[in-house]
Design a protein around this motif. Structure first.
Motif, PDB file in Angstrom:
ATOM      1  N   LEU A   4       0.850  -1.190   0.000  1.00  0.00           N
ATOM      2  CA  LEU A   4       0.000   0.000   0.000  1.00  0.00           C
ATOM      3  C   LEU A   4       0.889   1.245   0.000  1.00  0.00           C
ATOM      4  CD1 LEU A   4      -2.907   1.146   0.222  1.00  0.00           C
ATOM      5  CD2 LEU A   4      -2.597   1.111   2.720  1.00  0.00           C
ATOM      6  N   ILE A   5       0.711   2.065  -1.034  1.00  0.00           N
ATOM      7  CA  ILE A   5       1.438   3.342  -1.094  1.00  0.00           C
ATOM      8  C   ILE A   5       0.455   4.400  -0.599  1.00  0.00           C
ATOM      9  CG2 ILE A   5       2.670   4.954  -2.583  1.00  0.00           C
ATOM     10  CD1 ILE A   5       3.011   2.624  -4.600  1.00  0.00           C
ATOM     11  N   LYS A   6       0.783   5.053   0.485  1.00  0.00           N
ATOM     12  CA  LYS A   6      -0.187   5.943   1.141  1.00  0.00           C
ATOM     13  C   LYS A   6       0.151   7.424   1.008  1.00  0.00           C
ATOM     14  CE  LYS A   6      -2.723   5.565   4.761  1.00  0.00           C
ATOM     15  NZ  LYS A   6      -3.978   5.314   4.061  1.00  0.00           N
ATOM     16  N   ASP A   7      -0.905   8.204   0.793  1.00  0.00           N
ATOM     17  CA  ASP A   7      -0.832   9.672   0.902  1.00  0.00           C
ATOM     18  C   ASP A   7       0.150  10.337  -0.054  1.00  0.00           C
ATOM     19  OD1 ASP A   7      -2.747   9.739   2.958  1.00  0.00           O
ATOM     20  OD2 ASP A   7      -1.198   9.234   4.450  1.00  0.00           O
ATOM     21  N   GLY A   8       0.333   9.736  -1.230  1.00  0.00           N
ATOM     22  CA  GLY A   8       1.170  10.391  -2.246  1.00  0.00           C
ATOM     23  C   GLY A   8       0.307  11.276  -3.131  1.00  0.00           C
ATOM     24  N   MET A   9       0.960  12.107  -3.924  1.00  0.00           N
ATOM     25  CA  MET A   9       0.223  12.874  -4.930  1.00  0.00           C
ATOM     26  C   MET A   9       0.235  12.038  -6.201  1.00  0.00           C
ATOM     27  SD  MET A   9      -1.571  15.565  -5.326  1.00  0.00           S
ATOM     28  CE  MET A   9      -1.134  16.792  -4.102  1.00  0.00           C
ATOM     29  N   ILE A  10      -0.928  11.465  -6.535  1.00  0.00           N
ATOM     30  CA  ILE A  10      -1.021  10.556  -7.676  1.00  0.00           C
ATOM     31  C   ILE A  10      -1.195  11.385  -8.948  1.00  0.00           C
ATOM     32  CG2 ILE A  10      -2.416   8.722  -8.713  1.00  0.00           C
ATOM     33  CD1 ILE A  10      -3.105   7.855  -5.800  1.00  0.00           C
ATOM     34  N   LYS A  18      -4.419  13.624  -4.209  1.00  0.00           N
ATOM     35  CA  LYS A  18      -3.733  12.953  -3.118  1.00  0.00           C
ATOM     36  C   LYS A  18      -4.464  11.659  -2.780  1.00  0.00           C
ATOM     37  CE  LYS A  18      -1.521  13.788   1.255  1.00  0.00           C
ATOM     38  NZ  LYS A  18      -1.230  14.692   2.354  1.00  0.00           N
ATOM     39  N   GLY A  19      -3.727  10.573  -2.628  1.00  0.00           N
ATOM     40  CA  GLY A  19      -4.411   9.319  -2.338  1.00  0.00           C
ATOM     41  C   GLY A  19      -3.465   8.147  -2.174  1.00  0.00           C
ATOM     42  N   ASP A  20      -4.064   6.965  -2.188  1.00  0.00           N
ATOM     43  CA  ASP A  20      -3.340   5.724  -1.935  1.00  0.00           C
ATOM     44  C   ASP A  20      -3.459   4.802  -3.154  1.00  0.00           C
ATOM     45  OD1 ASP A  20      -3.427   6.892   0.572  1.00  0.00           O
ATOM     46  OD2 ASP A  20      -5.016   5.563   1.309  1.00  0.00           O
ATOM     47  N   ILE A  21      -2.462   3.949  -3.294  1.00  0.00           N
ATOM     48  CA  ILE A  21      -2.526   2.920  -4.344  1.00  0.00           C
ATOM     49  C   ILE A  21      -2.236   1.570  -3.703  1.00  0.00           C
ATOM     50  CG2 ILE A  21      -1.492   2.024  -6.475  1.00  0.00           C
ATOM     51  CD1 ILE A  21      -0.866   4.772  -7.355  1.00  0.00           C
ATOM     52  N   LEU A  22      -3.103   0.615  -3.981  1.00  0.00           N
ATOM     53  CA  LEU A  22      -2.869  -0.745  -3.481  1.00  0.00           C
ATOM     54  C   LEU A  22      -2.373  -1.624  -4.626  1.00  0.00           C
ATOM     55  CD1 LEU A  22      -3.110  -2.882  -1.198  1.00  0.00           C
ATOM     56  CD2 LEU A  22      -5.418  -3.355  -2.072  1.00  0.00           C
ATOM     57  N   ILE A  23      -1.202  -2.230  -4.394  1.00  0.00           N
ATOM     58  CA  ILE A  23      -0.654  -3.186  -5.366  1.00  0.00           C
ATOM     59  C   ILE A  23      -0.927  -4.589  -4.841  1.00  0.00           C
ATOM     60  CG2 ILE A  23       1.452  -4.039  -6.476  1.00  0.00           C
ATOM     61  CD1 ILE A  23       2.739  -1.296  -5.877  1.00  0.00           C
ATOM     62  N   GLU A  24      -1.502  -5.410  -5.694  1.00  0.00           N
ATOM     63  CA  GLU A  24      -1.725  -6.812  -5.301  1.00  0.00           C
ATOM     64  C   GLU A  24      -1.014  -7.680  -6.337  1.00  0.00           C
ATOM     65  OE1 GLU A  24      -5.159  -8.144  -3.438  1.00  0.00           O
ATOM     66  OE2 GLU A  24      -3.802  -9.853  -3.184  1.00  0.00           O
ATOM     67  N   GLY A  25       0.038  -8.381  -5.922  1.00  0.00           N
ATOM     68  CA  GLY A  25       0.813  -9.166  -6.897  1.00  0.00           C
ATOM     69  C   GLY A  25       1.429  -8.250  -7.929  1.00  0.00           C
ATOM     70  N   THR A  26       1.094  -8.499  -9.198  1.00  0.00           N
ATOM     71  CA  THR A  26       1.721  -7.734 -10.278  1.00  0.00           C
ATOM     72  C   THR A  26       0.865  -6.559 -10.750  1.00  0.00           C
ATOM     73  OG1 THR A  26       0.698  -9.123 -11.962  1.00  0.00           O
ATOM     74  CG2 THR A  26       2.844  -9.839 -11.136  1.00  0.00           C
ATOM     75  N   LYS A  27      -0.320  -6.413 -10.160  1.00  0.00           N
ATOM     76  CA  LYS A  27      -1.274  -5.433 -10.703  1.00  0.00           C
ATOM     77  C   LYS A  27      -1.659  -4.353  -9.694  1.00  0.00           C
ATOM     78  CE  LYS A  27      -2.110  -7.627 -14.665  1.00  0.00           C
ATOM     79  NZ  LYS A  27      -1.821  -7.051 -15.988  1.00  0.00           N
ATOM     80  N   ILE A  28      -2.150  -3.258 -10.228  1.00  0.00           N
ATOM     81  CA  ILE A  28      -2.762  -2.229  -9.383  1.00  0.00           C
ATOM     82  C   ILE A  28      -4.170  -2.726  -9.048  1.00  0.00           C
ATOM     83  CG2 ILE A  28      -3.665   0.124  -9.313  1.00  0.00           C
ATOM     84  CD1 ILE A  28      -1.360   0.890 -11.247  1.00  0.00           C
ATOM     85  N   ALA A  30      -6.267  -1.177  -6.450  1.00  0.00           N
ATOM     86  CA  ALA A  30      -7.192  -0.096  -6.117  1.00  0.00           C
ATOM     87  C   ALA A  30      -6.460   1.224  -5.988  1.00  0.00           C
ATOM     88  CB  ALA A  30      -7.904  -0.415  -4.798  1.00  0.00           C
ATOM     89  N   LEU A  31      -7.208   2.308  -6.237  1.00  0.00           N
ATOM     90  CA  LEU A  31      -6.703   3.668  -6.034  1.00  0.00           C
ATOM     91  C   LEU A  31      -7.781   4.421  -5.274  1.00  0.00           C
ATOM     92  CD1 LEU A  31      -5.358   3.173  -9.106  1.00  0.00           C
ATOM     93  CD2 LEU A  31      -5.102   5.629  -8.933  1.00  0.00           C
ATOM     94  N   GLY A  32      -7.376   5.309  -4.392  1.00  0.00           N
ATOM     95  CA  GLY A  32      -8.403   6.115  -3.735  1.00  0.00           C
ATOM     96  C   GLY A  32      -7.846   6.839  -2.538  1.00  0.00           C
TER      97      GLY A  32
END
Ligand code: DUC
Ligand code: ZN
Ligand code: ZN
Ligand code: ZN
Length: 461
Positions: A4-10, A18-28, A30-32
């Motif tokens: 989980l990448i948190k609180d970056g400027m996407i 500003k938000g978070d990105i969840l990486i699961e395995g090789t893929k994105i 969720a974003l939010g």
């Protein structure tokens, strides 16, 4: 593995938030904002910018050119370090082989199990036969939806005349294959080179003087006319000068599917670098030649105005030793300059920080648009759920000076030596795996994989 990448400027090619990105395995996955999820690793990206991994649609690794071979895919860690997670390589058709066959063999010999970033290919026509042109229709199913021809370089095996370009355009349009051309007038260059040498002008600077803007403008206009005749889309690679941009602009205004890219070096460097002492000027010998400051301004503006749609590196890793082939005759200097690892930081520093382009425009020119141009935008160039987790965490607080000592380009110089740099890639993910951490390359050879392009890229939309 969930990260989980948190609180970056996407930053995407459309907007930033500003938000978070969840990486699961090789893929994105969720974003939010404030994603409430468990993860194996949580990265605090406060103050950082989160960009899609770059796509460089114009690179030359293990490229045999003017009797020399560039550094190969074992130096693609330089790409990763500079935030580029996909490179698209040009492959010269081999004698006696078809286009698809050439690329398949090249992939096995020079790329698979070596590349540190993902990759795709543009076959280059060198043998203008009926069989070769017929092979164009087989390109999309093999995953190569582009084909390139060199209008420059008279006398070299990879040079193409107008007949070859036109035959390629006629075949390509029905196959959804985009024809790319290196547009410079080969005859005019040869004429000027012969005159320069006859007058004893052998220094690298004469490379620029014997390929003035008109050779590019003329060939660009001609290439567009051939595409007009064939009623086919065309993509002009490495556009450097006003006349060539204006030809593209005019065609676009007529509604023709004509496209062009420029490269980092044409935005930042000018032809005076070729006059450097001790043969250092040879390191700046690339084609088209470096231009003047006013051309640079025109290119930045042309990106903003949409006349050009991508910034590539045209990366070529020739050593100073290889450049010495032309110590007595600039015509023999292998053409090309390294620069893949500098593309993002230089665009950030001299584009974004200088107020010339927005961060979203940067993302478009360096990732999203090249992904679309090459039919890989179903996996690359975007930060969206379902996309490959190719992600750059860019730290804008770092300030440094570019030096060869920090470079992974595999050669003994960088053409951006001494340039101030703002920011760096703090962390880079390639399909969910960390390949750069704390600004250092930490991946392995062979981590890259082939990305199949689909037909009907940007040029057909
Ligand atoms: N121009 C270069 O500078 N290098 C490789 C190929 C090209 O066209
Ligand atoms: Zn070229
Ligand atoms: Zn090139
Ligand atoms: Zn860090």
């Amino acid at each position: 593995m969930r990260t989980l990448i948190k609180d970056g400027m996407i930053v995407t090619s459309e907007h930033e938030f500003k938000g978070d990105i969840l990486i699961e395995g090789t893929k994105i996955q969720a974003l939010g904002r404030n994603l409430r999820v468990e993860a194996d690793e949580v990265i605090n990206a406060e103050g950082m910018y989160i960009l899609p991994g770059g796509v460089d649609q114009h690179a030359h690794f293990s490229f045999e050119f003017m009797g020399q071979r560039t550094k190969g895919f074992e130096t693609t860690n330089a790409a990763a370090l500079g935030g580029t997670t996909t490179v698209i390589e040009f492959v010269n058709q081999e004698e006696g082989k078809g286009l698809v066959e050439t690329v398949e063999d090249y992939k096995k010999e020079w790329v698979e199990d070596i590349s540190m970033v993902d990759y795709s290919f543009h076959p280059v026509i060198t043998n203008p036969t009926k069989e070769t042109f017929e092979d164009i229709k087989n390109l999309p199913s093999a995953g190569y939806p582009t084909v390139k021809l060199f209008m420059a370089y008279k006398g070299q095996f990879f040079h193409s005349d107008d007949e070859a370009v036109t035959n390629a355009l006629l075949e390509a349009k029905d196959a959804g294959v985009t024809v790319m051309v290196h547009a410079e007038n080969a005859d005019l260059i040869e004429l000027m080179q012969k005159r320069a040498i006859a007058e004893g002008n052998t220094d690298p600077y004469y490379h620029a003087l014997t390929r003035p803007p008109i050779v590019e403008t003329e060939a660009t206009e001609r290439a567009i006319n051939l595409a007009r005749f064939a009623e086919a889309p065309i993509y002009i690679v490495h556009v450097t000068t006003k006349g060539a941009v204006d030809a593209i602009k005019k065609a676009k205004e007529e509604g023709l599917p004509v496209f062009g890219e420029t490269c980092t070096q044409y935005l930042l460097l000018d032809k005076e670098y070729l006059s450097r002492d001790n043969f250092e000027g040879a390191n700046y010998v690339c084609s088209p030649a470096l231009r003047d400051k006013d051309d640079q301004e025109y290119l930045w503006q042309s990106l903003k105005d949409g006349w050009l749609n991508a910034v590539s590196s045209d990366h070529c890793g020739f050593t100073t030793e290889q450049k010495k082939m032309g110590i007595d005759d600039f015509r023999k200097i292998p053409n090309g300059a390294p620069g893949l690892e500098n593309r993002l930081p230089m665009l950030w520093t001299y584009g974004v920080e200088a107020g010339k382009i927005t961060r979203s425009e940067l993302v478009d020119y360096y990732a999203a648009s090249p992904a679309r141009n090459n039919g890989i935008d179903h996996r690359k160039g975007y930060l969206s759920p379902g996309y490959d987790a190719d992600i750059v965490i860019y730290n804008p607080f770092v300030k440094k000076t570019v030096t060869i000592d920090d470079s992974l380009n595999g050669v003994d110089y960088t053409t951006y030596e001494g340039f101030e740099q703002i920011g760096e890639c703090d962390r880079v993910f390639l399909r969910g795996e960390t390949v750069v951490k704390d600004g250092k390359y930490v991946g392995q050879q062979g981590q890259g994989s082939f990305i199949k392009g689909t037909a009907y890229g940007t040029a057909f939309r």
